[in-house]
Design an enzyme around this catalytic site. Structure first.
Site, PDB file in Angstrom:
ATOM      1  N   LYS A 192       0.829  -1.205   0.000  1.00 23.56           N
ATOM      2  CA  LYS A 192       0.000   0.000   0.000  1.00 23.56           C
ATOM      3  C   LYS A 192       0.866   1.258   0.000  1.00 23.56           C
ATOM      4  O   LYS A 192       1.936   1.292   0.593  1.00 23.56           O
ATOM      5  CB  LYS A 192      -0.894  -0.029   1.240  1.00 23.56           C
ATOM      6  CG  LYS A 192      -1.700   1.232   1.500  1.00 23.56           C
ATOM      7  CD  LYS A 192      -2.487   1.088   2.776  1.00 23.56           C
ATOM      8  CE  LYS A 192      -3.142   2.410   3.181  1.00 23.56           C
ATOM      9  NZ  LYS A 192      -2.137   3.408   3.605  1.00 23.56           N
ATOM     10  N   LYS A 213       7.626   0.974   1.736  1.00 19.60           N
ATOM     11  CA  LYS A 213       8.316   0.120   0.764  1.00 19.60           C
ATOM     12  C   LYS A 213       9.735   0.610   0.493  1.00 19.60           C
ATOM     13  O   LYS A 213      10.664  -0.195   0.390  1.00 19.60           O
ATOM     14  CB  LYS A 213       7.529   0.071  -0.542  1.00 19.60           C
ATOM     15  CG  LYS A 213       6.179  -0.603  -0.437  1.00 19.60           C
ATOM     16  CD  LYS A 213       5.451  -0.609  -1.757  1.00 19.60           C
ATOM     17  CE  LYS A 213       5.166   0.794  -2.252  1.00 19.60           C
ATOM     18  NZ  LYS A 213       4.298   1.569  -1.359  1.00 19.60           N
ATOM     19  N   LYS A 244       8.004   9.797  -8.404  1.00 19.99           N
ATOM     20  CA  LYS A 244       8.539  10.742  -7.417  1.00 19.99           C
ATOM     21  C   LYS A 244      10.045  10.574  -7.255  1.00 19.99           C
ATOM     22  O   LYS A 244      10.700  11.409  -6.630  1.00 19.99           O
ATOM     23  CB  LYS A 244       7.864  10.549  -6.053  1.00 19.99           C
ATOM     24  CG  LYS A 244       6.368  10.803  -6.040  1.00 19.99           C
ATOM     25  CD  LYS A 244       5.828  10.914  -4.618  1.00 19.99           C
ATOM     26  CE  LYS A 244       6.114   9.692  -3.756  1.00 19.99           C
ATOM     27  NZ  LYS A 244       5.485   8.467  -4.254  1.00 19.99           N
ATOM     28  N   ASP A 247      -0.510   0.611  -4.612  1.00 19.91           N
ATOM     29  CA  ASP A 247      -1.345  -0.528  -4.970  1.00 19.91           C
ATOM     30  C   ASP A 247      -1.227  -0.776  -6.471  1.00 19.91           C
ATOM     31  O   ASP A 247      -0.998   0.138  -7.255  1.00 19.91           O
ATOM     32  CB  ASP A 247      -2.798  -0.214  -4.588  1.00 19.91           C
ATOM     33  CG  ASP A 247      -3.708  -1.424  -4.656  1.00 19.91           C
ATOM     34  OD1 ASP A 247      -3.210  -2.514  -4.977  1.00 19.91           O
ATOM     35  OD2 ASP A 247      -4.906  -1.268  -4.390  1.00 19.91           O
TER      36      ASP A 247
END
Length: 313
Positions: free
Chosen positions: A55, A60, A86, A173
């Site tokens: 998510k 991560k 990003k 996701d």
């Protein structure tokens, strides 16, 4: 951009007929899928390849960067590829926001032969090599094309031949085939989750995406990393039902938040007992991933079923 010849009158076209440059059309990756098949020549042959999913905001990049360092501490040559527009996957490793592959390709009008390795690969902490794939401008282009171009560029410069471990850090996701593209290169997908409704709900959708890709590619679920969680009861309950395995548990520590603010990996923080424990967990996880061939074969729930399953009265 490829020029697509219009089909004969009366011929029905699908999205599979309009593949972006760098892809070849192929069979679908799952029921209802319109994701094109990646060019089979663009494979990573010599390294162990992991794709990290979870998510949005679950940690991560923190997980990927510290896992990369752990692999490097075990003597492995590591390449981390950030797959988020990003381009902030590797900043704790490099202490900067690196130029993206798409940025540097645009500067040479996509003539990749004009690029040098140092234009898009940057050495981070403890020798971890870092690449930020970047992405198309918001609302345009294909994330899968970006991943494909990154792997192609790395192969052209022979950067994958001397690499032991590749980690793809993938955004949020999985809602489109493009950002599922790293699954076409990885042998194992690792899912980062917290012990809460939204994270586990997203994990279930990610499992479904991996299952779809596994029909045509070698990728399998390698396990679940519990992150930012004191307890793991809801994660473990879900794992037991769908057939997943928790492979690591990283607690909700303020030192982890501070490491991002300090632009450092956890292996560069003051060695408090809590930090040392987390470092040891990353090292244990890295060591197990190098030798453990265990894979999960989960059966994801339907959205309404998991909605009813999670939580308590």
């Amino acid at each position: 951009m490829n020029i697509v010849t219009p089909p004969p009158t009366g011929t029905k076209t699908t999205l599979l007929d309009r593949s972006p440059k760098g892809f070849s059309t192929g069979h679908e990756d799952g029921e209802g899928s319109v994701q094109v098949k990646m060019d089979p020549a663009m494979t990573i042959d010599t390294a162990k390849v992991f794709a990290v999913y979870g998510k949005g905001g679950i940690g991560k990049s923190t997980t990927s960067s510290n896992l990369s360092v752990a692999f490097s501490k075990l003597g492995k040559r590591v390449l981390q590829i950030g797959c988020d527009p990003k381009h902030d996957s590797t900043f704790t490793l490099t202490k900067s926001l690196c130029p993206t592959v798409i940025d540097v390709l645009e500067e040479v009008d996509f003539h990749s032969e004009e690029l040098r390795t140092e234009d898009f690969v940057f050495e981070g902490y403890n020798g971890v090599m870092c690449v930020e794939a970047g992405g198309p401008p918001a609302g345009t282009g294909c994330g899968g094309y970006v991943v494909g171009q990154t792997v192609k560029l790395l192969k052209e410069h022979h950067l994958l031949e001397d690499t032991d471990v590749v980690i793809f850090d993938v955004l949020g996701d999985v809602v489109c085939g493009g950002f599922a593209a790293p699954l076409q290169h990885a042998e194992k997908a690792l899912i980062v989750t917290a012990n809460d409704f939204d994270s586990i709900f997203a994990m279930n959708r990610i499992v479904a995406a991996i299952k779809a890709k596994s029909k045509n590619y070698d990728v399998r679920v390698g396990g679940v990393i519990a992150n930012r969680s004191k307890a793991t009861d809801e994660i473990d309950r879900f794992n037991e039902v769908v057939g997943l395995e928790r492979v690591a548990h990283l607690p909700d520590l303020d030192e982890i938040r501070k490491s991002r603010l300090k632009k450092r990996t956890l292996f560069e923080m003051d060695e408090t007992p809590a930090v040392l424990a987390v470092q040891e967990e990353y090292l244990r996880l890295a060591a197990s991933l190098l030798v453990d061939d265990t894979i999960c074969d989960p059966s994801p729930m339907k959205d309404r079923d998991i909605f009813d399953f999670l939580g308590f009265d």
